[in-house]
Design an enzyme around this catalytic site. Structure first.
Site, PDB file in Angstrom:
ATOM      1  N   GLU A 137      28.340  28.116  52.983  1.00  9.20           N
ATOM      2  CA  GLU A 137      29.247  29.110  53.563  1.00  9.20           C
ATOM      3  C   GLU A 137      30.533  28.509  54.096  1.00  9.20           C
ATOM      4  OE1 GLU A 137      26.118  32.340  55.402  1.00  9.20           O
ATOM      5  OE2 GLU A 137      27.184  31.007  56.730  1.00  9.20           O
ATOM      6  N   ARG A 171      29.491  34.759  51.622  1.00  9.08           N
ATOM      7  CA  ARG A 171      29.601  33.423  52.216  1.00  9.08           C
ATOM      8  C   ARG A 171      29.764  33.516  53.707  1.00  9.08           C
ATOM      9  NH1 ARG A 171      31.189  30.054  47.166  1.00  9.08           N
ATOM     10  NH2 ARG A 171      29.824  28.344  47.678  1.00  9.08           N
ATOM     11  N   CYS A 172      28.891  34.137  54.280  1.00  7.38           N
ATOM     12  CA  CYS A 172      28.474  34.245  55.644  1.00  7.38           C
ATOM     13  C   CYS A 172      27.969  35.629  55.881  1.00  7.38           C
ATOM     14  CB  CYS A 172      29.498  33.935  56.690  1.00  7.38           C
ATOM     15  SG  CYS A 172      28.562  33.998  58.220  1.00  7.38           S
ATOM     16  N   GLN A 208      17.745  37.959  46.846  1.00  7.92           N
ATOM     17  CA  GLN A 208      17.975  36.721  47.594  1.00  7.92           C
ATOM     18  C   GLN A 208      16.835  36.452  48.578  1.00  7.92           C
ATOM     19  OE1 GLN A 208      22.664  37.545  47.966  1.00  7.92           O
ATOM     20  NE2 GLN A 208      22.069  35.679  49.028  1.00  7.92           N
TER      21      GLN A 208
END
Ligand code: PCD
Ligand SMILES: [Cu+]
Length: 809
Positions: free
Chosen positions: A763, A387-388, A240
């Protein structure tokens, strides 16, 4: 070049720029099986490497015998810590400033830890080789509970104590105990305690946000190929943050950075799982150097669930105070954060607990204090993901539960309690008690819109009737109304306070316009499914007036893309998206000079209009961007260099603060604990919307992952440190069966500092979704005396809750 007579509206539509639900350009490839994932990479003579992993959560390694493994046909080498030590590669730095064993160095700290790396001709030979490696372990006392770990005499990490056994300072300050990693504080302790101690009403609660895992479709993996002839290392992987990986690999291997090329090809979901650096990367690189051949390493599902970056595992204790009529006066939060065997969080250096200090949420809370203790245990490291990456999910869960508990304490409606405490529109930019400056928001409008859309009053009336019916024995089903209002903080970040391993968290975009009026733009980010190739082209289309369909977006190859910090923490739109707009504006500025030259007027006498520069006051005199692009390569323009290119490195002045209002309506069968989500309404405000359809997809995905976490998904350990949920048999992944029909909605409150006003959104639905699902479950039992119960709310736990409340007769 002739311009057909079309209307201005048609010209705008032709661009497929911002605000257009342009179909995702990447999907033709994905849906036809033409994606190019790491495991699709096949190189001549490529070998396969795989790990011998520890069956124990805590044990001394007394011996590793590799002789039999080396006899297995097809096995070429077996690496252990002993082989890596002379190279200084048996330990590696984590993104949190800690150190992590690449291969177990004398002991293991969690089940599944990497003990030896078997390199073989193929996957099957590697598996046989793994079976043949003999490791002798001496079991040690296992610490799974962070509270017990902080009391225990057992030293998990020898490198945390000096020769007298005294705890030494860690990367984030002094340690109070050998298993303590850091204490991080925000806000004012004494004033907060004073306010709370003298308040009219105080609500207290302790909650556990369980350990879970993002479980992307594609597991983590890489292919390392060392070309010994020219000294170049190419590393493909599920990264990522490809540039950061290149820098880290250079720093730990000593290979000069220009000799390393990192490529993130297509990625089958990241969700934060693929931010960090894993032992598999280091071992593949070493194995390729040793054997002179390319080496592939790909996790299987169990490896992925058991050993790579988990999420959460936060014990949160809160106190919230208010006046009798519900005005919140103070908030105190204490967190015990279980980091497992190594601190491998991917938070910015100055934020060892991420942005947990956003935990005052969407409310105007005058005084607050937060304290986070990071603790080592015998669990897998990570804690960065899902997602965070930056702990906003924990913070929002905390405050949205505290609000509910306070509403119970005040005997007040939880929607109303939120409304009277929201930060008001005119208070933005708003500086919160724990330090953040919220850029923009209009919470009341969003909340009212949401409550109206679901007919909140009607729902409450229906719920009251249901409770009566239940008490009268007419039904065995209860109804929960889950509310949540969240404020996210995304777009790390200003370089002045956000870096990872010293690398400032700016991002970048480089654009080249080709003579015929098409373009390529390269960014420092990397899509894992978000659709950047679609959306970033839309930003450019609007900025430079060339159709999105004529713009290629490329990410993930460090040899061609400008340096950037990658994609996580919903930072791509706030940071790289801003860089894209800024680079586009540079193109436009040069195009303006070219246009003025071609039209024989002064620079200031032309203005940009959709896809062309027009002479002011003479709309029939213009040059289209296509014509200008050609001229840039074809005309010798005095004082202007040929070509049309630009690059922007963007350091955002602030984060962006997206927000949203969610409502979940749920029926619960008291006798089975089975939940049925009747309605889910999600209003998101992510500022200027680039692609509404992509946003909707992001919201659906994030909500589904929120449903998973709230209603069943967990990485659970037993007392011995065995992972009980290491396969998809036990680890809950929601399918179409569990997922309701989401109703999405929006308001638009642009970010005042972002060049196009956009905030992140990826997110948000997870951050706001988890408390919403959880609050729905808890709200169903509020009338029967429930204050709080921990997630995951699987059927069994809900049944137990009902049972404990005496609802089973
Ligand atoms: N306003 C606006 C915003 C946004 N958008 C869009 O949407 C998307 C997203 O974005 P953002 O928010 O910015 O984000 P990004 O950075 O891109 O991404 C990231 C995220 O993303 C999400 N989503 C997703 N999807 C998919 N498909 N896959 C994946 O993997 C994923 N992941 C997840 C996560 S988890 Mo972390 O990492 O934990 O921190 S963070 C995250 C993109 O495409 C964009 O462009 C639009 O349109 N508009
Ligand atoms: Cu985040």
């Amino acid at each position: 070049m002739k311009d057909e007579v079309i209307t201005r509206e048609e010209r705008v539509a032709n661009l497929k720029g911002m605000g257009c639900s342009r179909k995702r350009v990447e999907d033709a490839r994905f849906t036809q099986g033409k994606g190019n994932y790491v495991d699709d990479i096949k190189l001549d003579g490529m070998l396969f490497g795989d790990f011998v992993r520890s069956p124990y959560a805590h044990a001394k390694i007394t011996n590793i015998d590799t002789a039999a493994a080396l006899e297995v046909p097809g096995v070429l080498a077996v690496l252990t810590a002993k082989d890596l030590e002379p190279l200084g590669l048996h330990w590696m730095p984590t993104l949190a400033g800690d150190k992590q064993m690449v291969l177990a160095d004398g002991k293991v700290l969690f089940q599944g830890q990497e003990v030896a790396f078997v390199v073989a001709e193929d996957r099957y030979a590697a598996a046989d080789g793994i079976e043949a490696v003999e490791v002798e372990y001496e079991e040690l006392e296992v610490l799974i509970d962070p509270f017990k770990s902080m009391q225990s005499d057992v030293v998990l990490r020898e490198d945390t104590v000096d020769e007298n056994g005294k705890p030494m300072d860690g990367a984030h300050g002094p340690r109070t105990h050998h298993n303590h990693i850091f204490t991080w504080e925000a806000g004012d302790k004494d004033p907060t305690f004073e306010v709370i101690d003298s308040a009219e009403v105080v609500a207290e609660e302790t909650m556990y946000y369980h350990r879970t895992h993002p479980c992307p479709l594609e597991t983590c993996g890489c292919v390392a190929s060392m070309d010994k002839v020219n000294g170049k290392l190419t590393l493909w992987g599920t990264f990522q943050a490809p540039h950061a990986i290149r820098t880290v690999v250079s720093l730990i291997s000593g290979i000069e950075e220009h000799n390393i090329r990192v490529i993130s090809p297509d990625i089958g979901g990241g969700f934060g799982n693929k931010v960090g650096a894993y032992p598999g990367y280091v071992c593949s690189v070493v194995a390729s150097i040793v054997t002179g051949k390319p080496v592939k390493w790909i996790e299987d599902r169990m490896d992925n669930l058991m050993t790579t970056a988990f999420a959460r595992d936060y014990w949160m204790k809160g106190r919230i105070s208010a006046t009798k009529d519900g005005k919140i006066t103070g908030l105190h939060c204490h967190v015990t954060a279980d980091h497992g065997g190594f601190d491998a969080c991917a938070d910015p250096t100055k934020f060892p607990a991420g942005f947990m200090n956003i935990c005052t949420g969407s409310y105007d809370i005058p005084t607050a204090y937060l304290e986070v203790d990071g603790v080592y245990t015998n669990k897998a490291p990570g804690g960065v993901s899902y997602r965070c990456s930056f702990r906003v999910t924990e913070a929002v869960y905390f405050i949205e539960r505290m609000i509910e508990v306070l509403a119970i304490e005040l005997n007040m409606d939880a929607a109303e309690l939120r409304r009277i405490n929201f930060i008001k529109k005119e208070q933005f930019p708003y500086t919160a008690a724990l330090g953040w400056e919220y850029d923009s928001g209009d919470y009341h409008t969003a909340w009212d819109k949401a409550l109206k859309a679901v007919d909140y009053e009607g729902l409450r009336a229906e719920q009251a009737q249901r409770i009566e019916d239940f008490k009268a024995g007419k039904t065995r089903s209860l109804m929960g109304i889950g509310l949540s209002f969240f404020t996210e903080i995304v777009g790390a970040g200003p370089v002045k306070n956000c870096d990872i391993l010293g690398l400032g968290m700016f991002d970048s975009c480089e654009i080249r316009i080709h003579p015929t009026g098409s373009a390529i733009a390269r960014l420092g980010t990397i899509s894992q499914g978000q659709g950047h190739a679609t959306t970033f082209a839309q930003i450019l289309a609007s900025e430079i007036g060339l159709p999105a369909d004529s713009i290629t977006i490329e990410e993930g190859d460090t040899d061609t893309a400008p340096y950037g910090l990658g994609t996580y923490g919903s930072r791509s739109t706030p940071v790289a998206g801003a860089a894209t707009a800024m680079a586009g504006r540079k193109i436009r500025a040069k195009a303006q000079m070219i246009a003025a030259y071609l039209l024989e007027v002064h620079d200031d006498d032309v203005e940009f209009d959709v896809d062309r520069f027009v002479v002011k006051g003479a709309p029939e005199r213009f040059k289209t961007m296509k014509e200008i692009a050609f001229a840039a390569y074809n005309q010798a323009i005095p004082g202007i260099e040929p070509g049309l290119e630009a690059v922007s490195y963007y350091d955002p002045p602030n984060m962006t603060y997206p927000f949203g209002a969610y409502v979940c309506v749920m029926d619960i069968d008291v006798d089975t604990g089975v939940t049925d989500i009747r309605r889910f309404y999600a209003l998101d405000d992510c500022g200027t919307r680039i692609n509404p359809m992509v946003i909707e997809g992001q919201v659906h995905g994030g909500l589904t992952e929120a449903l998973a976490v709230a209603l069943g998904q967990e990485i659970a350990y037993d007392e011995m440190g065995n992972v009980k949920t290491g396969t998809l048999m036990d680890f809950f992944l929601p399918t179409a069966w569990e997922v309701p029909n989401y109703e999405t909605d929006h308001t638009v409150t642009p970010s005042p500092h972002h060049p196009i006003g956009a905030k992140g959104v990826g997110e948000s639905p997870h951050v706001g979704g988890v408390p919403c699902f959880s609050n729905a479950v808890q709200d169903a039992f509020r009338a029967f005396g429930l204050r709080h119960t921990n997630m995951p709310h699987d059927h069994w736990r809900i049944w137990k809750t009902a049972n404990e409340l005496g609802l089973h007769g």
